[in-house]
Motif scaffolding. Structure first.
Motif, PDB file in Angstrom:
ATOM      1  N   ARG A 160      -4.301   2.476  -8.066  1.00  0.00           N
ATOM      2  CA  ARG A 160      -3.920   2.252  -9.459  1.00  0.00           C
ATOM      3  C   ARG A 160      -4.535   3.330 -10.330  1.00  0.00           C
ATOM      4  NH1 ARG A 160      -0.568   1.008 -13.011  1.00  0.00           N
ATOM      5  NH2 ARG A 160      -1.203  -0.309 -14.707  1.00  0.00           N
ATOM      6  N   ARG A 161      -3.716   3.973 -11.101  1.00  0.00           N
ATOM      7  CA  ARG A 161      -4.169   4.930 -12.105  1.00  0.00           C
ATOM      8  C   ARG A 161      -3.932   4.305 -13.467  1.00  0.00           C
ATOM      9  NH1 ARG A 161      -3.651  10.702 -10.552  1.00  0.00           N
ATOM     10  NH2 ARG A 161      -4.644  10.821  -8.530  1.00  0.00           N
ATOM     11  N   GLN A 162      -4.464   4.895 -14.493  1.00  0.00           N
ATOM     12  CA  GLN A 162      -4.297   4.349 -15.833  1.00  0.00           C
ATOM     13  C   GLN A 162      -2.824   4.294 -16.226  1.00  0.00           C
ATOM     14  OE1 GLN A 162      -6.485   6.415 -18.834  1.00  0.00           O
ATOM     15  NE2 GLN A 162      -5.832   5.045 -20.457  1.00  0.00           N
ATOM     16  N   LEU A 163      -2.062   5.317 -15.885  1.00  0.00           N
ATOM     17  CA  LEU A 163      -0.659   5.397 -16.295  1.00  0.00           C
ATOM     18  C   LEU A 163       0.307   4.727 -15.334  1.00  0.00           C
ATOM     19  CD1 LEU A 163      -0.600   9.096 -17.504  1.00  0.00           C
ATOM     20  CD2 LEU A 163      -0.500   7.036 -18.922  1.00  0.00           C
ATOM     21  N   ALA A 164      -0.049   4.645 -14.067  1.00  0.00           N
ATOM     22  CA  ALA A 164       0.894   4.120 -13.070  1.00  0.00           C
ATOM     23  C   ALA A 164       0.163   3.817 -11.771  1.00  0.00           C
ATOM     24  CB  ALA A 164       1.996   5.146 -12.801  1.00  0.00           C
ATOM     25  N   THR A 165       0.834   3.028 -10.943  1.00  0.00           N
ATOM     26  CA  THR A 165       0.379   2.841  -9.571  1.00  0.00           C
ATOM     27  C   THR A 165       0.983   3.981  -8.748  1.00  0.00           C
ATOM     28  OG1 THR A 165       0.298   0.442  -9.810  1.00  0.00           O
ATOM     29  CG2 THR A 165       0.432   1.308  -7.558  1.00  0.00           C
ATOM     30  N   VAL A 166       0.142   4.706  -8.028  1.00  0.00           N
ATOM     31  CA  VAL A 166       0.610   5.806  -7.188  1.00  0.00           C
ATOM     32  C   VAL A 166       0.639   5.311  -5.747  1.00  0.00           C
ATOM     33  CG1 VAL A 166       0.201   8.164  -6.393  1.00  0.00           C
ATOM     34  CG2 VAL A 166      -0.347   7.532  -8.762  1.00  0.00           C
ATOM     35  N   VAL A 167       1.838   5.293  -5.168  1.00  0.00           N
ATOM     36  CA  VAL A 167       2.028   4.877  -3.779  1.00  0.00           C
ATOM     37  C   VAL A 167       2.319   6.142  -2.986  1.00  0.00           C
ATOM     38  CG1 VAL A 167       3.363   3.456  -2.187  1.00  0.00           C
ATOM     39  CG2 VAL A 167       2.960   2.661  -4.531  1.00  0.00           C
ATOM     40  N   THR A 168       1.422   6.473  -2.072  1.00  0.00           N
ATOM     41  CA  THR A 168       1.536   7.706  -1.297  1.00  0.00           C
ATOM     42  C   THR A 168       2.028   7.388   0.106  1.00  0.00           C
ATOM     43  OG1 THR A 168      -0.287   8.666  -2.553  1.00  0.00           O
ATOM     44  CG2 THR A 168       0.265   9.724  -0.453  1.00  0.00           C
ATOM     45  N   VAL A 169       3.066   8.094   0.523  1.00  0.00           N
ATOM     46  CA  VAL A 169       3.610   7.959   1.873  1.00  0.00           C
ATOM     47  C   VAL A 169       3.504   9.323   2.531  1.00  0.00           C
ATOM     48  CG1 VAL A 169       5.617   7.335   3.277  1.00  0.00           C
ATOM     49  CG2 VAL A 169       5.246   6.214   1.058  1.00  0.00           C
ATOM     50  N   ARG A 170       2.968   9.357   3.747  1.00  0.00           N
ATOM     51  CA  ARG A 170       2.811  10.602   4.502  1.00  0.00           C
ATOM     52  C   ARG A 170       3.390  10.415   5.900  1.00  0.00           C
ATOM     53  NH1 ARG A 170       1.898  12.585   0.231  1.00  0.00           N
ATOM     54  NH2 ARG A 170      -0.096  13.226  -0.604  1.00  0.00           N
ATOM     55  N   GLY A 171       3.760  11.512   6.531  1.00  0.00           N
ATOM     56  CA  GLY A 171       4.196  11.473   7.923  1.00  0.00           C
ATOM     57  C   GLY A 171       5.699  11.482   8.067  1.00  0.00           C
ATOM     58  N   GLU A 172       6.185  10.664   8.986  1.00  0.00           N
ATOM     59  CA  GLU A 172       7.596  10.654   9.351  1.00  0.00           C
ATOM     60  C   GLU A 172       8.231   9.307   9.030  1.00  0.00           C
ATOM     61  OE1 GLU A 172       7.591  11.601  13.509  1.00  0.00           O
ATOM     62  OE2 GLU A 172       6.760  13.593  13.165  1.00  0.00           O
ATOM     63  N   ILE A 173       9.381   9.359   8.358  1.00  0.00           N
ATOM     64  CA  ILE A 173      10.184   8.163   8.102  1.00  0.00           C
ATOM     65  C   ILE A 173      11.397   8.268   9.012  1.00  0.00           C
ATOM     66  CG2 ILE A 173      11.496   6.833   6.407  1.00  0.00           C
ATOM     67  CD1 ILE A 173       8.532   7.006   5.708  1.00  0.00           C
ATOM     68  N   ASP A 174      11.542   7.299   9.901  1.00  0.00           N
ATOM     69  CA  ASP A 174      12.664   7.315  10.834  1.00  0.00           C
ATOM     70  C   ASP A 174      13.253   5.914  10.956  1.00  0.00           C
ATOM     71  OD1 ASP A 174      10.937   5.888  12.560  1.00  0.00           O
ATOM     72  OD2 ASP A 174      10.325   7.721  13.588  1.00  0.00           O
ATOM     73  N   ALA A 175      14.241   5.772  11.817  1.00  0.00           N
ATOM     74  CA  ALA A 175      14.918   4.485  11.981  1.00  0.00           C
ATOM     75  C   ALA A 175      13.968   3.401  12.491  1.00  0.00           C
ATOM     76  CB  ALA A 175      16.102   4.640  12.931  1.00  0.00           C
ATOM     77  N   LEU A 176      12.912   3.777  13.197  1.00  0.00           N
ATOM     78  CA  LEU A 176      11.981   2.791  13.750  1.00  0.00           C
ATOM     79  C   LEU A 176      11.014   2.221  12.722  1.00  0.00           C
ATOM     80  CD1 LEU A 176      11.125   4.514  17.150  1.00  0.00           C
ATOM     81  CD2 LEU A 176      12.698   2.605  16.734  1.00  0.00           C
TER      82      LEU A 176
END
Length: 138
Positions: free
Chosen positions: A26-42
């Motif tokens: 949570r930041r003052q202005l917004a919630t920062v959701v960080t996604v790293r790596g690979e997004i695939d069908a699984l």
């Protein structure tokens, strides 16, 4: 231990799912959701389910996918579902896209989390100025 336990684990605030990991703060202005790596069908459905948790109770969310190095077709459905959830909750959201994500979306533009937060701050300041001018003229 089931296969779901291996594919989906949360440790130290980091949700690990297949080749991807998710972390939010949570930041003052917004919630920062960080996604790293690979997004695939699984893992797209599991990652999508997890990031939608951060919509509840938020006003603004920055979805930081700058560290996603592989973004399969299933990732597009993940973003559509996230957008629908944000709309239903009245949450403003901004996507920070990696080159892989931007290419899949057909959008060459991407920014940084810093730029996204700066844009949000500017938008808030504009709304406040507008509201103040309306109050003064009343």
């Amino acid at each position: 231990m089931t296969i779901a336990d291996v594919l989906t684990q949360e440790q130290d605030g980091v949700f690990r799912c297949g080749g991807a990991w998710v972390r939010a703060h949570r930041r003052q202005l917004a919630t920062v959701v960080t996604v790293r790596g690979e997004i695939d069908a699984l893992n797209a459905d599991q990652v999508g389910d997890h990031i939608r948790h951060f919509i509840v109770g938020a006003d603004r969310v920055v979805l930081d996918m700058a560290g996603v190095n592989q973004f399969a077709e299933a990732g597009i459905a993940l973003l559509q579902s996230f957008d629908e959830g944000c709309r239903a909750e009245g949450v403003q959201w901004t996507l920070v896209a990696s080159p892989a994500v931007a290419e899949s979306l057909g959008d060459g533009a991407s920014c940084s989390v810093h730029e996204a937060l700066h844009d949000l701050a500017d938008a808030i300041a504009r709304r406040r100025r507008l509201a103040l001018s309306l109050v003064r003229t009343s």
